[in-house]
Design an enzyme around this catalytic site. Sequence first.
Site: not given
Ligand code: GLN
Length: 244
Positions: A2
Site C-alpha cells: 500500500c
Molecule cells: N493487492 C496487493 C496485495 O494484497 C497489494 C495491496 C495494496 O496495495 N494495498 O498484496
Amino acid sequence: MCRHLAYLGPPVPLAAVLFDPPHALAHQAWAPRDMRGGGTINADGFGVGWFAGDQPIRYRSAMPIWSDAALPGLAATTASGAILAAVRSATVGMPVVETAAAPFLDGSWLLSHNGVVRGFPASFAGLAAELPVEELLTLEAPTDSAAVARYIGHWLRAGKPAEEVIATLVAGVRGTAPDSRLNLLLTDGDRIVATTAGHSLAVRATGDAVLVASEPLDDDPAWTPVPDNRLLIATPTDVTLGEL
Ligand code: GLN
C-alpha cells in the site's frame, strides 16, 4: 502493497528512506495520509530491496515494519544508490506471508504493486495465458501483485522494453477488470519505472538523485505530485512523464 518508494542517486543508508525523514516509509506504514480505495494502516508486512553493485538484495517480512527489531540497525549501516521498499496492506482474501511482500525480484528487477487486480485470479486469465505454466507455478505468492510482477518480469527477461510491458499489462488488466488499481514501481538499479493508476505518487528530483514515493517523505517543496494515469521514467538526473 500500500505504500512504496524507490531511490536512485549517491549511496544513502536505507534508513534515509525507511526511518529518518518525518514521514519516512515506517511512518507511512501506521500513519499514511493518502490511502485511496480503502485500507487504514500498512501492517501486513514490508520489504526493502537494494543493489550492491549489480546484485539486487532483499529483506522482507510478514510483520509490520515497526515491529522488526533488526531493521533499524541494518538500515542505519547498509547504504546503496538504488533502493526500492514497500509496506503492505493485504487485499482482503490474500495471504499475509513474507513472500507476498514487495519487492518481488525477477532477473535484475525489483518490482512493487500498490493496488488491486479486481476479480483476481479469473480476471488475470487472459494475460496469464501468455505465460509459460512454470512461470505461474513458481509465483512468489498466490496474490495479484506477485502475478503482476511475474508477468512484467517474464517480458522484461524476454527483452521487451519496460514501457511496452507496463502499457500492455495495464491495458490488459483494465480490459477485463476495469476497476483495478495498478500503481507499479520497478527498478533495475539504473532507472525507475512507475505508474499512477488509482493511487497517489510523488517525485522529488534534486539534480543527482531522485526519489519516487506513494507519499512525500517530508515537507520539502521540491516534491511534485504525479497525476493519475501517468508513466514515469526516472534516472538520478532525469525524470520523464508520459501518458499511461
Ligand atoms: N493487492 C496487493 C496485495 O494484497 C497489494 C495491496 C495494496 O496495495 N494495498 O498484496
